[in-house]
Design an enzyme around this catalytic site. Sequence first.
Site, PDB file in Angstrom:
ATOM      1  N   ASP A  44      -7.076   9.188   1.150  1.00  0.00           N
ATOM      2  CA  ASP A  44      -6.272  10.225   0.487  1.00  0.00           C
ATOM      3  C   ASP A  44      -6.907  10.631  -0.837  1.00  0.00           C
ATOM      4  OD1 ASP A  44      -5.574   7.596  -0.428  1.00  0.00           O
ATOM      5  OD2 ASP A  44      -3.819   8.444  -1.433  1.00  0.00           O
ATOM      6  N   GLU A  64      -3.295   5.568  -1.138  1.00  0.00           N
ATOM      7  CA  GLU A  64      -3.704   4.678  -2.225  1.00  0.00           C
ATOM      8  C   GLU A  64      -3.380   5.292  -3.581  1.00  0.00           C
ATOM      9  OE1 GLU A  64      -6.114   2.729  -5.296  1.00  0.00           O
ATOM     10  OE2 GLU A  64      -6.215   4.829  -4.715  1.00  0.00           O
TER      11      GLU A  64
END
Lengths: 362, 362
Positions: free
Chosen positions: B72, B129
């Site tokens: 991400d 994350e």
Amino acid sequence: MSEPQSLDILQELLAIPSVTGDEEAIAAYVERFCREFLPAGQVIRSGNAIIALQPSLNPAATETIVLAGHTDTVISPNNFTGKIHEGRLYGLGSSDMKAGDAVMMEIIRAYGRQWAGAYHLVHVLYDAEEGPYEENGLGPVLEEHGHLFRQALLAICPEPTDNLVQVGCLGTIHATVTFKGVRAHSARPWLGDNAIYQSTGYLNALAQLQPVDHTFGQLLYREVMHATTTTTNNTKNTIPDTFAININYRFAPGKSIEQACREIEELAFAHGAASVDFTDLSPAGDVNLENPALQKLIAISGQPPQSKQAWTDVARFSLFGLDAVNFGPGQGSMAHKENEYVEIAMVREYERMLLEFLGERG
Amino acid sequence: MSEPQSLDILQELLAIPSVTGDEEAIAAYVERFCREFLPAGQVIRSGNAIIALQPSLNPAATETIVLAGHTDTVISPNNFTGKIHEGRLYGLGSSDMKAGDAVMMEIIRAYGRQWAGAYHLVHVLYDAEEGPYEENGLGPVLEEHGHLFRQALLAICPEPTDNLVQVGCLGTIHATVTFKGVRAHSARPWLGDNAIYQSTGYLNALAQLQPVDHTFGQLLYREVMHATTTTTNNTKNTIPDTFAININYRFAPGKSIEQACREIEELAFAHGAASVDFTDLSPAGDVNLENPALQKLIAISGQPPQSKQAWTDVARFSLFGLDAVNFGPGQGSMAHKENEYVEIAMVREYERMLLEFLGERG
């Protein structure tokens, strides 16, 4: 004289929602009402405010009294709008201050162009009193039509005062006092300078301030300055470079806005503030106990006058150069409350006292 | 061996938007990719995380290395996605950390089931994350599939470290420290008690805190505790009965979350706080300089290891019981920046060093 219809008028006013900013409908109702009982040239529409001139036929009447009531309300739930229970009439704005408005309108209805009291009357029914100072509907009225009553003896605002006369009021200023630092990631704060920490000396100085009492005769006004809200402009992982404190200063009658602003600045800058920005400047309302009309009103009310610690439009009249007081039938404790009501007996008593003051016993 | 295709894979990854919370498409791409080169039983999908097992055919290989990269990105504008200019490949997430992901995926592609390096490999490509600790996709992976690599020698997170080895990391706690007062109208503050003013002793104590240095060999970790944001729950005409301060405490490796929480509470309660509520609890990442695999990786990197002052998922592996380091080809200074890029030469060099470490020179 027909039977007083203040309560019927109040019911009509309560049935028209008029939260601040949404006064079009109530203004239309009030305007139509006034035009029914007064000549066209004596009713002026100014935005959502209505000015109704009701001169006296009494040749002895030379002075003018202004009656100024706001028609807007603060939003609050009311489950019993229009209901009467145990002598109380319920509805949003019943105490604050449609009951006062209704008594004004009843004087217009009952006497119309036949008014022959001791004073000429100027009724102002206006909008947006419950919002910010700058948007208040009384402002444009004074600016554009104030010449119609600049020489008036007294202005009466029927704010909810439990039928007591409340004299003067504190001014109120909001200021943003800002402390500056240097932004940094909160994992590396030594690269920054935390703006919050810059403020502690100032906060301690504010905490040590005591109310400063100002007395006018028996009336006490207490000056107070406090931090009320705070803002940082960062995420929680950032050392803030800005800490902004909202300061509210309530200052006594007789002190100018300029002087009050200077006092805020002096305390803030003496404790390291980077800037002071004023966001709301509302003047104090003068205490005019020597005003003969005010003395007469106090006598009729049968109670000693009271000081007003909170701000009202009395201050706006002061700034305009007109003595003004709060005197209304609503209960102060009902203002902005859920299931607001007004005591019907208080409205009747108010109507009687107001007409006695105006030189007309109904 | 074909030519390395890391850059082609990186281009594919950059072409798939994957801002935190929106990783469905990139997870589907990564899963399909892994299934193309590894047997079905060695690719596991867990939410939007993919675990790819790549055991070594080398009979001397007994230990496991985990490679764990998040897919991400933090939203940020990039005007040159996929463009190469002066040796830099542009795109959101190029440095943080799709370049590292691409090198992992190139190892899967180039060696597939023929991998014969010095270690068995477990690749984890996971989501979320960059969001809150509790929503991080590595959490469920460790919980549900951690048994697959619990005995691993080392986990490498290719966070952007400029090809340096970053060891350990500070833990981070956010706590809401609340001071209480008594609410009142700001025109009558003597009826209340201003919660903001209760906090000045605490703010002064925080301001006087200095960073507390913890060293492990040559590595320095600085513990810091700071107020970052503040909240009052009132209007600006109200004396606040609540003043809530967000405290961020970054604490050194070796200290438990429980101990760190106690330290926050002790300072707050010693200065009159009414309550302390913890809103984010992320452990510190251990410093394991004695780990032989880590020593080998540091030697291959050719540079002294660095400490990590900010928090990373290395700490999550620590809590799980696995030694972990950050080591990746992206530039730390590019993370979350507009027009993020990665230096292509750094990616090539990273690939070479990583394969040397894993016992396979390509």
